[in-house]
Design an enzyme around this catalytic site. Sequence first.
Site, PDB file in Angstrom:
ATOM      1  CB  ALA A  59      -3.234  15.797  23.456  1.00 26.23           C
ATOM      2  CE  LYS A 107       0.056  23.597  12.214  1.00 26.77           C
ATOM      3  NZ  LYS A 107       0.421  22.361  12.901  1.00 26.77           N
ATOM      4  N   GLY A 108      -6.712  24.752  13.306  1.00 28.89           N
ATOM      5  CA  GLY A 108      -7.833  25.537  13.820  1.00 28.89           C
ATOM      6  C   GLY A 108      -8.880  24.666  14.475  1.00 28.89           C
ATOM      7  CG  ASP A 163      -3.146  22.102  16.886  1.00 25.62           C
ATOM      8  OD1 ASP A 163      -2.509  23.163  16.723  1.00 25.62           O
ATOM      9  OD2 ASP A 163      -3.183  21.190  16.047  1.00 25.62           O
ATOM     10  CG  ASP A 218      -0.559  10.815  17.126  1.00 24.79           C
ATOM     11  OD1 ASP A 218       0.287  11.627  16.682  1.00 24.79           O
ATOM     12  OD2 ASP A 218      -1.666  10.641  16.608  1.00 24.79           O
ATOM     13  N   GLY A 244       8.470  21.106  28.375  1.00 26.08           N
ATOM     14  CA  GLY A 244       7.456  21.957  29.001  1.00 26.08           C
ATOM     15  C   GLY A 244       7.234  23.208  28.185  1.00 26.08           C
ATOM     16  CG  ASN A 277       7.356  25.027  17.164  1.00 25.51           C
ATOM     17  OD1 ASN A 277       8.036  25.915  16.631  1.00 25.51           O
ATOM     18  ND2 ASN A 277       6.796  24.055  16.465  1.00 25.51           N
TER      19      ASN A 277
HETATM   20  O1  RIB Z   1      -1.094  20.522  14.425  1.00 27.21           O
HETATM   21  C1  RIB Z   1      -1.500  19.297  13.874  1.00 27.21           C
HETATM   22  C2  RIB Z   1      -2.308  19.519  12.634  1.00 27.21           C
HETATM   23  O2  RIB Z   1      -1.491  20.122  11.656  1.00 27.21           O
HETATM   24  C3  RIB Z   1      -2.867  18.269  11.995  1.00 27.21           C
HETATM   25  O3  RIB Z   1      -4.109  17.917  12.509  1.00 27.21           O
HETATM   26  C4  RIB Z   1      -2.857  18.625  10.518  1.00 27.21           C
HETATM   27  O4  RIB Z   1      -4.124  18.663   9.947  1.00 27.21           O
HETATM   28  C5  RIB Z   1      -2.124  19.952  10.406  1.00 27.21           C
HETATM   29  O5  RIB Z   1      -3.001  21.003  10.283  1.00 27.21           O
END
Ligand code: RIB
Length: 313
Positions: free
Chosen positions: A274, A43-44, A244, A238, A217, A183
């Site tokens: 994305a 996520k980071g 993120d 996907d 949204g 979320n």
């Molecule tokens: O938010 C998606 C991410 O969550 C993925 O890339 C996975 O690595 C987890 O961290």
Amino acid sequence: MSGARSVLVAGSANLDFVVRAAHVPAPGETILGRAFETFPGGKGANQAVACARAGGAPTRMLLALGDDDFSKPLEASLRDAGVQLELIRSHSEPTGVAFVCLSDNAENAITVAPGANSSLRPEHLPSLDGVSHLLMQLETPLESVEAWAIAARDAKVSVVLNAAPAHPLSAALMSAIDILIVNEGELAELSGVRRRIAKGIAALDVPCVVVTLGERGCCARIDGQYVLQPAFKVEAVDTTGAGDTFCGTLVAALSQGMPFAQALRRASAASALACTRMGAQTGVPAHAEVESMLAANTASQSTDDLAAYCGFD
Ligand code: RIB
């Protein structure tokens, strides 16, 4: 911090092991998947790539990687996007990995083995000079997230927390947050209010709350005002990392002084794009693609429908 315009992301980096299958398996079920691929994720790191690719915001990232081959594509992806690394190298923990089952309807189920991400400590926070926003998630130790948030608040840096994966937060951490991004599930976990978004937002004592709602949204409360942003319409393949992309793009725009509603719209467009391609970081769109989508203006539903869903009457 006046004049500061760069973003520091402090968080996780994982190598994603992705298998595509007809559906996400139920507990106890074994299914045969199809293609297997690895992608840079975490996520980071996903948020740092999105922030850098959004353009305009010099982006740094505090991360920890193992001393192994899995770390190489992660470093390369971040550097290619233009992220400046504040890298802690762990010699005792392997690079973090995530196992992603991706279904044909673009949904996913993810299990993370944090590895080196767990070695990030409060004292690893680098200098905040020139930083306008600190962006964090919850895939690194909670005590570190809390310490970094408090240090940033003391330095007058805006603290943005994407509270994912869902976890209860201490009062000390909550009081250091300027913008909370969640979320629906994470909102319910933090507010204790289920399936009533307006009430859930109202229950959180944070200056700004943003709730992402997938293909519907997103909505936000900022300075007591509510903002609604219907999703842009796309064919999703996907959804991994779409949230993120939203977080990184939003913070990049805010760090450049963009008005909040405009930044929310830009983040929504980037996260929709994305979803149209595979991989968390490989899916993050370029600045020009986001501009084209904003110009095309293909919101999927009316603001009234979104308001009704959220319970704003
Ligand atoms: O938010 C998606 C991410 O969550 C993925 O890339 C996975 O690595 C987890 O961290």
